[in-house]
Structures are given as structure tokens and as C-alpha cells.
Write a protein that holds these residues in place. Structure first.
Motif, PDB file in Angstrom:
ATOM      1  N   THR A  28     -34.642  91.599  70.593  1.00  9.52           N
ATOM      2  CA  THR A  28     -33.632  90.625  70.195  1.00  9.52           C
ATOM      3  C   THR A  28     -33.468  90.649  68.681  1.00  9.52           C
ATOM      4  O   THR A  28     -34.394  91.004  67.958  1.00  9.52           O
ATOM      5  N   GLU A  30     -32.786  87.821  67.224  1.00 10.72           N
ATOM      6  CA  GLU A  30     -33.182  86.468  66.851  1.00 10.72           C
ATOM      7  C   GLU A  30     -34.461  86.052  67.578  1.00 10.72           C
ATOM      8  O   GLU A  30     -34.441  85.218  68.480  1.00 10.72           O
ATOM      9  N   LEU A  33     -35.590  82.338  68.513  1.00  4.56           N
ATOM     10  CA  LEU A  33     -35.052  81.587  69.660  1.00  4.56           C
ATOM     11  C   LEU A  33     -36.054  81.504  70.807  1.00  4.56           C
ATOM     12  O   LEU A  33     -35.931  80.645  71.674  1.00  4.56           O
ATOM     13  N   TYR A  34     -37.039  82.382  70.823  1.00  6.20           N
ATOM     14  CA  TYR A  34     -37.964  82.465  71.951  1.00  6.20           C
ATOM     15  C   TYR A  34     -39.385  82.072  71.561  1.00  6.20           C
ATOM     16  O   TYR A  34     -40.343  82.416  72.226  1.00  6.20           O
ATOM     17  N   PRO A  93     -28.609  82.741  74.641  1.00  7.72           N
ATOM     18  CA  PRO A  93     -27.723  81.900  73.825  1.00  7.72           C
ATOM     19  C   PRO A  93     -26.270  82.232  74.141  1.00  7.72           C
ATOM     20  O   PRO A  93     -25.936  83.386  74.411  1.00  7.72           O
ATOM     21  N   LYS A  94     -25.419  81.213  74.136  1.00  7.93           N
ATOM     22  CA  LYS A  94     -23.991  81.436  74.403  1.00  7.93           C
ATOM     23  C   LYS A  94     -23.363  82.194  73.235  1.00  7.93           C
ATOM     24  O   LYS A  94     -23.600  81.866  72.075  1.00  7.93           O
TER      25      LYS A  94
END
Length: 176
Positions: A28, A30, A33-34, A93-94
């Protein structure tokens, strides 16, 4: 949980401590985020097995240090080395605008600004240096490079992607 209902998050790459902690390489841009997950699915011999996470923290930017429930020592951790990690699709994530996940655009219609309707995306081929839309046009397979410069608009409401493709690209497939 089935694999098609999940996305690939990363892979367990090594043990971190003698207490069963693991390091996972995340796939990823990002990783933050996790950082605070409650649970994760691990692919064990083709089956997705849920594991609860006691603690997790980012380690050296793109690694996630994990302490999983019931993974108590090095031998437990050894059994999970090189296993793939998955999360349910709803954890993604959107994305907005012209950004999209590959699974999201399967079934979308490709329209070219000058050619018109090209066809329906039936798959994404990401095994080449340039990812490709695999488009079905009346049983003819058309491969279109997934290049940000070609994508004019992605409309989730109408399930269409408007593109400005190089002249003659589509015709190559239709004139055989």
C-alpha cells in the motif's frame, strides 16, 4: 470469508521477537491506514483464516509489526512466515475522481472521445509492465493501456470510463 470478497494487504516476511511477533510487508502507499486493525485474514494453504490482533504498529515505514492472539512463540510464528494477508473489501479507503481499484471497474463501459462506445471491461491484466484494461467488444478482445493521461473521466454512477485514446488503437483490434 472468500478471497474474492477481500483484498491483498501484504505478506508476513519475518519474525520480530521470540514472543511470536511478526513483521508484514504491506502492499500500500498508505501503511498508516492499517496501523490499528482488530483482525486480519491470513491465507493458510488456500484458506483465509481470521486472526485477532493484540497489537500492531508501523515499523520502518512500510512494515507492520503484528502481535496476534494465539501466536505465542517462535514456532507459532514460523508457521505463518511468507503467508499472505487479506482484509475485507469494505476496509479499502474510498477513492474519488479518476482514481479506482482494479476490482471496482470490472463491468464498466469504456467510451473513447472520438470512437464512442468501445466495450465492457471484463478483466485487468497487471502482469505486464503497463497494466491493461481487457475489454470485450462483441466477442473481440481489446487491450487498452491504463494510462492516467488517457483517462478523461471515471463515472461511478453510470459505470463508464471516458478515455482519449491514441488514434487507431481500437481499430487495430477490429481490422483483423
Amino acid at each position: 470469508m472468500k478471497k474474492e470478497d477481500c483484498f491483498y494487504l501484504g505478506k508476513i516476511v519475518k519474525k520480530y521477537s521470540f514472543k511470536g511477533e511478526l513483521l508484514a510487508k504491506l502492499d500500500t502507499d498508505e501503511p498508516e491506514l492499517y496501523d490499528n486493525l482488530d483482525a486480519i485474514f491470513i491465507d493458510l494453504r488456500g484458506n483465509l483464516v481470521p486472526f485477532f490482533i493484540e497489537s500492531s504498529q508501523l515499523h520502518k515505514s512500510d512494515l507492520l509489526r503484528l502481535k496476534l492472539e494465539d501466536v505465542l512463540d517462535e514456532s507459532d510464528a514460523d508457521a505463518l512466515l511468507k503467508c499472505d494477508l487479506y482484509l475485507p473489501l469494505e476496509f479499502l479507503p474510498k477513492l474519488e475522481g479518476n482514481k479506482f481499484y482494479f476490482h471496482e471497474v470490472i463491468g464498466f463501459t469504456i467510451k473513447d472521445k472520438s470512437f464512442g462506445d468501445v466495450g465492457v471491461i471484463k478483466a485487468i491484466n497487471d502482469s505486464t509492465a503497463q497494466a491493461l484494461f481487457v475489454v470485450d467488444r462483441n466477442s473481440v478482445e481489446i487491450l487498452i493501456p491504463m494510462n492516467d493521461q488517457f483517462i478523461v473521466e471515471l463515472n461511478r454512477g453510470t459505470s463508464t470510463i471516458v478515455m482519449d485514446l491514441p488514434e487507431g488503437l481500437i481499430e487495430i483490434y477490429l481490422n483483423n
